[in-house]
Design a protein around this motif. Structure first.
Motif, PDB file in Angstrom:
ATOM      1  N   LYS A 357       0.813  -1.215   0.000  1.00 51.51           N
ATOM      2  CA  LYS A 357       0.000   0.000   0.000  1.00 51.51           C
ATOM      3  C   LYS A 357       0.849   1.269   0.000  1.00 51.51           C
ATOM      4  O   LYS A 357       0.372   2.332  -0.382  1.00 51.51           O
ATOM      5  N   ILE A 358       2.087   1.155   0.423  1.00 51.94           N
ATOM      6  CA  ILE A 358       2.944   2.338   0.528  1.00 51.94           C
ATOM      7  C   ILE A 358       3.560   2.645  -0.833  1.00 51.94           C
ATOM      8  O   ILE A 358       4.139   1.761  -1.477  1.00 51.94           O
ATOM      9  N   MET A 359       3.434   3.922  -1.282  1.00 46.99           N
ATOM     10  CA  MET A 359       3.992   4.337  -2.571  1.00 46.99           C
ATOM     11  C   MET A 359       4.201   5.856  -2.570  1.00 46.99           C
ATOM     12  O   MET A 359       3.594   6.565  -1.747  1.00 46.99           O
ATOM     13  N   PRO A 360       5.033   6.375  -3.474  1.00 47.96           N
ATOM     14  CA  PRO A 360       5.253   7.828  -3.555  1.00 47.96           C
ATOM     15  C   PRO A 360       3.966   8.585  -3.877  1.00 47.96           C
ATOM     16  O   PRO A 360       3.016   8.035  -4.452  1.00 47.96           O
ATOM     17  N   THR A 361       3.953   9.867  -3.533  1.00 45.18           N
ATOM     18  CA  THR A 361       2.753  10.690  -3.707  1.00 45.18           C
ATOM     19  C   THR A 361       2.345  10.811  -5.166  1.00 45.18           C
ATOM     20  O   THR A 361       1.156  10.761  -5.510  1.00 45.18           O
ATOM     21  N   SER A 362       3.310  10.955  -6.046  1.00 46.86           N
ATOM     22  CA  SER A 362       2.977  11.121  -7.467  1.00 46.86           C
ATOM     23  C   SER A 362       2.281   9.890  -8.033  1.00 46.86           C
ATOM     24  O   SER A 362       1.324  10.007  -8.819  1.00 46.86           O
ATOM     25  N   LEU A 363       2.724   8.726  -7.631  1.00 49.54           N
ATOM     26  CA  LEU A 363       2.073   7.500  -8.091  1.00 49.54           C
ATOM     27  C   LEU A 363       0.731   7.284  -7.388  1.00 49.54           C
ATOM     28  O   LEU A 363      -0.221   6.790  -8.002  1.00 49.54           O
ATOM     29  N   SER A 493      17.490  -1.773 -13.124  1.00 48.44           N
ATOM     30  CA  SER A 493      17.189  -1.659 -14.550  1.00 48.44           C
ATOM     31  C   SER A 493      16.575  -0.301 -14.881  1.00 48.44           C
ATOM     32  O   SER A 493      16.908   0.320 -15.906  1.00 48.44           O
ATOM     33  N   VAL A 494      15.669   0.193 -14.036  1.00 50.58           N
ATOM     34  CA  VAL A 494      15.043   1.493 -14.284  1.00 50.58           C
ATOM     35  C   VAL A 494      16.076   2.608 -14.192  1.00 50.58           C
ATOM     36  O   VAL A 494      16.030   3.585 -14.968  1.00 50.58           O
ATOM     37  N   GLU A 495      17.014   2.488 -13.279  1.00 53.17           N
ATOM     38  CA  GLU A 495      18.071   3.492 -13.177  1.00 53.17           C
ATOM     39  C   GLU A 495      18.894   3.554 -14.455  1.00 53.17           C
ATOM     40  O   GLU A 495      19.395   4.621 -14.839  1.00 53.17           O
ATOM     41  N   GLU A 496      19.012   2.432 -15.132  1.00 50.71           N
ATOM     42  CA  GLU A 496      19.726   2.380 -16.410  1.00 50.71           C
ATOM     43  C   GLU A 496      18.793   2.646 -17.586  1.00 50.71           C
ATOM     44  O   GLU A 496      19.182   2.435 -18.746  1.00 50.71           O
ATOM     45  N   ASN A 513       6.905   6.383 -29.114  1.00 50.21           N
ATOM     46  CA  ASN A 513       8.267   6.709 -29.557  1.00 50.21           C
ATOM     47  C   ASN A 513       8.868   7.824 -28.685  1.00 50.21           C
ATOM     48  O   ASN A 513       9.267   8.880 -29.165  1.00 50.21           O
ATOM     49  N   SER A 514       8.900   7.537 -27.391  1.00 51.74           N
ATOM     50  CA  SER A 514       9.375   8.541 -26.441  1.00 51.74           C
ATOM     51  C   SER A 514      10.211   7.867 -25.365  1.00 51.74           C
ATOM     52  O   SER A 514      10.361   6.636 -25.348  1.00 51.74           O
ATOM     53  N   THR A 515      10.762   8.655 -24.486  1.00 52.56           N
ATOM     54  CA  THR A 515      11.533   8.176 -23.346  1.00 52.56           C
ATOM     55  C   THR A 515      10.852   8.620 -22.056  1.00 52.56           C
ATOM     56  O   THR A 515       9.966   9.471 -22.058  1.00 52.56           O
ATOM     57  N   VAL A 516      11.305   8.055 -20.969  1.00 54.84           N
ATOM     58  CA  VAL A 516      10.728   8.361 -19.666  1.00 54.84           C
ATOM     59  C   VAL A 516      11.477   9.523 -19.040  1.00 54.84           C
ATOM     60  O   VAL A 516      12.723   9.546 -19.022  1.00 54.84           O
ATOM     61  N   ASP A 517      10.717  10.478 -18.517  1.00 52.88           N
ATOM     62  CA  ASP A 517      11.333  11.618 -17.852  1.00 52.88           C
ATOM     63  C   ASP A 517      12.063  11.159 -16.596  1.00 52.88           C
ATOM     64  O   ASP A 517      11.758  10.117 -16.003  1.00 52.88           O
ATOM     65  N   LYS A 518      13.018  12.000 -16.199  1.00 51.48           N
ATOM     66  CA  LYS A 518      13.794  11.677 -14.997  1.00 51.48           C
ATOM     67  C   LYS A 518      12.919  11.680 -13.749  1.00 51.48           C
ATOM     68  O   LYS A 518      13.155  10.903 -12.821  1.00 51.48           O
ATOM     69  N   ASP A 519      11.916  12.531 -13.731  1.00 50.82           N
ATOM     70  CA  ASP A 519      11.026  12.562 -12.566  1.00 50.82           C
ATOM     71  C   ASP A 519      10.260  11.255 -12.428  1.00 50.82           C
ATOM     72  O   ASP A 519      10.088  10.731 -11.317  1.00 50.82           O
ATOM     73  N   ILE A 520       9.805  10.736 -13.573  1.00 50.02           N
ATOM     74  CA  ILE A 520       9.071   9.467 -13.534  1.00 50.02           C
ATOM     75  C   ILE A 520      10.001   8.327 -13.140  1.00 50.02           C
ATOM     76  O   ILE A 520       9.648   7.469 -12.323  1.00 50.02           O
ATOM     77  N   VAL A 525      11.872   4.296  -9.200  1.00 47.90           N
ATOM     78  CA  VAL A 525      12.954   3.735  -8.387  1.00 47.90           C
ATOM     79  C   VAL A 525      12.647   3.888  -6.906  1.00 47.90           C
ATOM     80  O   VAL A 525      12.872   2.978  -6.094  1.00 47.90           O
ATOM     81  N   GLN A 526      12.137   5.042  -6.535  1.00 48.66           N
ATOM     82  CA  GLN A 526      11.782   5.279  -5.138  1.00 48.66           C
ATOM     83  C   GLN A 526      10.714   4.291  -4.670  1.00 48.66           C
ATOM     84  O   GLN A 526      10.777   3.771  -3.548  1.00 48.66           O
ATOM     85  N   HIS A 527       9.748   4.042  -5.546  1.00 50.47           N
ATOM     86  CA  HIS A 527       8.690   3.095  -5.181  1.00 50.47           C
ATOM     87  C   HIS A 527       9.230   1.681  -5.031  1.00 50.47           C
ATOM     88  O   HIS A 527       8.891   0.964  -4.070  1.00 50.47           O
ATOM     89  N   LEU A 528      10.083   1.267  -5.937  1.00 51.29           N
ATOM     90  CA  LEU A 528      10.616  -0.099  -5.883  1.00 51.29           C
ATOM     91  C   LEU A 528      11.493  -0.309  -4.660  1.00 51.29           C
ATOM     92  O   LEU A 528      11.373  -1.330  -3.964  1.00 51.29           O
ATOM     93  N   ARG A 529      12.349   0.632  -4.374  1.00 48.08           N
ATOM     94  CA  ARG A 529      13.225   0.477  -3.199  1.00 48.08           C
ATOM     95  C   ARG A 529      12.428   0.627  -1.894  1.00 48.08           C
ATOM     96  O   ARG A 529      12.713  -0.070  -0.906  1.00 48.08           O
ATOM     97  N   GLY A 530      11.442   1.513  -1.890  1.00 48.12           N
ATOM     98  CA  GLY A 530      10.605   1.629  -0.697  1.00 48.12           C
ATOM     99  C   GLY A 530       9.774   0.375  -0.456  1.00 48.12           C
ATOM    100  O   GLY A 530       9.566  -0.046   0.691  1.00 48.12           O
TER     101      GLY A 530
END
Length: 668
Positions: A357-363, A493-496, A513-520, A525-530
């Motif tokens: 249940k715990i996740m970052p505010t943006s997600l 993997s997400v960090e890379e 045909n885009s890339t993921v922003d650094k904020d996303i 990464v914050q969610h996975l490690r948390g």
């Protein structure tokens, strides 16, 4: 009118032989009535009765007794001997029908069934000569050929007698058992099953066979009684098993049914016949306050009633953690008081649900907005119907959204996946006035939604792998250890900027045909490690002293939990090549249970480690079955017998139940 003033029993022994032998006689009383006065006249003891029967066997006895209100004598004789069938009777055109020890006689020509007393050559010959005179001179081969013909192989349709009533009662129990297993109403037996059975038998055989179906008792009240008898037999078998087992563990939970009653479900795990069994111990409704003390008293009364020892309890699993205070936690505390050696455990599925249940505010904001979009449509039936029409016209894979609920742990992943798959249809369908309609055109919002759909799908897979029967603590911790390693790998993997481990997100990136922003990326990464840190908190890594139970063949030094004698037994066990082969073929529970006879000491210690429940899966499944059985249309139903049958692994012994019945008749 005649009546007796004194009844004297008399045994008259009739002997065959010379007339010189006299028959010893007894006096009997002749009662006559004169002028409404009763006078008894007693004959002299010196008078002798003349023998009226001269040709009787010496062993035949008759008992003579005066009946009240009559001057007639009633004779009671021994039960007549049952005749047996002889193969030579086929020469008279007769075979046997029914029980071979006391059969009936059946004519092979007219199929008429005679009584057992007719199994005499003279009576059989008389039937042949009077009913079938044209065949009286035929030899036995003619009747044998007639008996073996296909036309005569068809079984007869005798009248319903005692044996048919017993078969009908047994059939009634079988049908009632299946009704309870399906959770259907009792009236389905008489309203649907019996008419269908009659139709099938009539079409496949004939009308005479279908009439026998009427003897099967399937009324509403009869099915209810049958289900109670079946549940009582299962409970009796379970109690017998628990009295001889070495130990058991409990799993309990409480919930409210459709009528407002507080229902308690208790499951038990024990060893029986070289395997570890799981069964329903108790399904009771709490009549008064649903407190922890009331829950304990309900379980304790069952234990005392059936004389089950609390000392055998090794663990109690519930949805209450050690730090919480509530009715379930209080009940567990009282159980541990009467079972001092028992431990308590918190359901690992509940731990997993709390951790994710715990996740970052943006997600979390994206998740909440997704739920609002779904509720905007699901809360309006007209909107749901229009969306279905639109999806069908656009050729979408699905035609409806799924409703999210916090109670159902697996709904979150399925809901998000369905929403993402219908994003194009929703974009066309949504009204621009709706404040969240712009989210479906925002690529950043959709990227976060795609990630949440992927991660919760993976978490659901782990949750499902921990559900089921005979799941041990080792199985759950193996799954969690695998998940912790995967979370670390996904974060790296997400960090890379490698998103191959998230297929929905990866496909969407290829599509736009885009890339993921650094904020996303940072939020992911914050969610996975948390999530990994939270899981470590709920599933701490400890030095388990019982690793030898998981794989005894990898143990090279004495475990701290074993004494010297048990370790020596473990060495003998691991040196046995046949045992090593069985370890690769059997499950962990069956492997250790099968070694009780050969290695009793070490095997019992291993079984005691494997007995505790790891999850509350059985209680969750049980309440689902309970809700499906006791619906709003059946609020007065006593669902406990149905749950006993439906949630038990024990099959009732219907033959034993029928044998206990003193009266087998077609009651309705």
């Amino acid at each position: 009118m005649f009546c007796t003033t004194n009844s004297l029993p008399m045994d008259l022994l009739l002997k065959q032989g010379s007339l010189k032998q006299e028959v010893e006689s007894f006096c009997y009383q002749i009662v006559s009535e004169s002028n409404d006065q009763k006078v008894g006249i007693l004959q002299s003891e010196d008078e002798q009765l003349q023998p009226s029967v001269s040709k009787k066997s010496e062993s035949e006895l008759s008992r003579v007794k005066f009946m009240s209100g009559s001057n007639k004598m009633t004779t009671f004789s021994k039960k007549p001997k049952r005749r047996k069938y002889d193969e030579s009777y086929l020469s008279f055109g007769f075979t046997y029908f029914g029980n071979r020890d006391a059969p009936h006689a059946q004519c092979v020509l007219c199929k008429k069934i005679l009584s057992n007393s007719s199994l005499a050559p003279s009576k059989l010959r008389r039937h042949l000569e009077t009913k079938h005179a044209a065949y009286k001179d035929k030899d036995i081969s003619f009747f044998k050929q007639h008996l073996d013909s296909p036309e005569n192989n068809k079984p007869p349709t005798p009248k319903i007698v005692n044996t048919d009533n017993e078969s009908a009662t047994e059939a009634s129990y079988n049908v009632s058992y299946h009704i309870a297993l399906s959770g259907e109403a009792h009236t389905i037996g008489e309203l649907l099953i019996k008419p269908c059975a009659k139709d099938v038998v009539m079409r496949m055989f004939d009308e005479q066979y279908s009439k026998k179906i009427d003897a099967v008792q399937l009324s509403n009240s009869t099915v209810a009684r049958r289900i109670k008898d079946l549940a009582a037999d299962i409970e009796e078998e379970l109690v017998c098993r628990l009295k001889i087992c070495d130990g058991f563990s409990l799993q309990l939970d409480e919930s409210a049914d459709v009528s407002g009653l507080a229902v308690l479900l208790v499951f038990i795990r024990y060893r029986f016949n070289k395997s570890i069994e799981e069964d329903l111990l108790l399904c009771e409704s709490l009549q008064s306050n649903a407190t922890g003390e009331e829950i304990f008293n309900c379980i304790n009364s069952f234990m005392q009633k059936h004389e089950i020892e609390w000392e055998k309890c090794v663990d109690v699993c519930s949805d209450a953690s050690r730090a919480t205070y509530g009715k379930i936690a209080e009940a567990v505390t009282l159980i541990k008081y009467v079972a001092p050696e028992s431990t308590s455990s918190h359901c690992l599925l509940y731990r997993h649900a709390l951790a994710v249940k715990i996740m970052p505010t943006s997600l979390k904001n994206v998740l909440d907005q997704a739920v609002q979009i779904i509720n905007y449509i699901k809360a309006r039936p007209h909107q749901s119907r229009l969306l279905k029409i639109l999806c069908e016209e656009m050729g979408a894979q699905h035609t409806a959204l799924l409703l999210n609920t916090e109670v159902r742990w697996l709904s979150r992943g399925k809901v998000l996946v369905r929403l993402f798959e219908l994003r194009r249809e929703l974009l066309v369908f949504m009204d621009s006035a709706f404040r969240l309609s712009d989210c479906l055109t925002n690529s950043s919002w959709l990227l976060r939604l795609a990630y949440l759909a992927d991660i919760f799908t993976k978490l659901n897979e782990v949750n499902l792998s921990m559900q089921g029967k005979n799941v041990t603590v080792f199985t759950v911790f193996d799954k969690m250890s695998s998940l912790l390693r995967k979370l670390e790998f996904w974060a790296s993997s997400v960090e890379e900027e490698n998103f191959d481990c998230f297929p929905t997100l990866s496909d969407f990136l290829t599509e736009i045909n885009s890339t993921v922003d650094k904020d996303i990326c940072s939020a992911i990464v914050q969610h996975l490690r948390g999530l990994r840190a939270t899981l470590l908190k709920y599933f701490p890594v400890t030095n388990d002293s019982n690793v030898w139970v998981r794989n005894p063949f990898t143990v090279t030094v004495k475990p701290s939990s074993l004494v010297a004698r048990d370790y020596e037994s473990l060495i003998d066990l691991t040196s046995d090549s046949q045992v090593k082969q069985n370890f690769s073929e059997l499950s962990l529970n069956d492997f250790w249970s099968s070694l009780i006879q050969e290695y009793p000491s070490i095997a019992r210690r291993a079984v005691r480690v494997l007995l505790p429940f790891a999850t509350m899966h059985l209680c969750e499944t049980g309440f689902s079955y309970y809700a499906a059985t006791k619906t709003k249309y059946r609020k007065r139903l006593d669902a406990a017998p149905h749950m006993r049958i439906r949630l038990s692994n024990i099959t009732p012994n219907i033959k034993r139940i029928c044998d206990k019945k003193t009266q087998k008749h077609c009651s309705h």
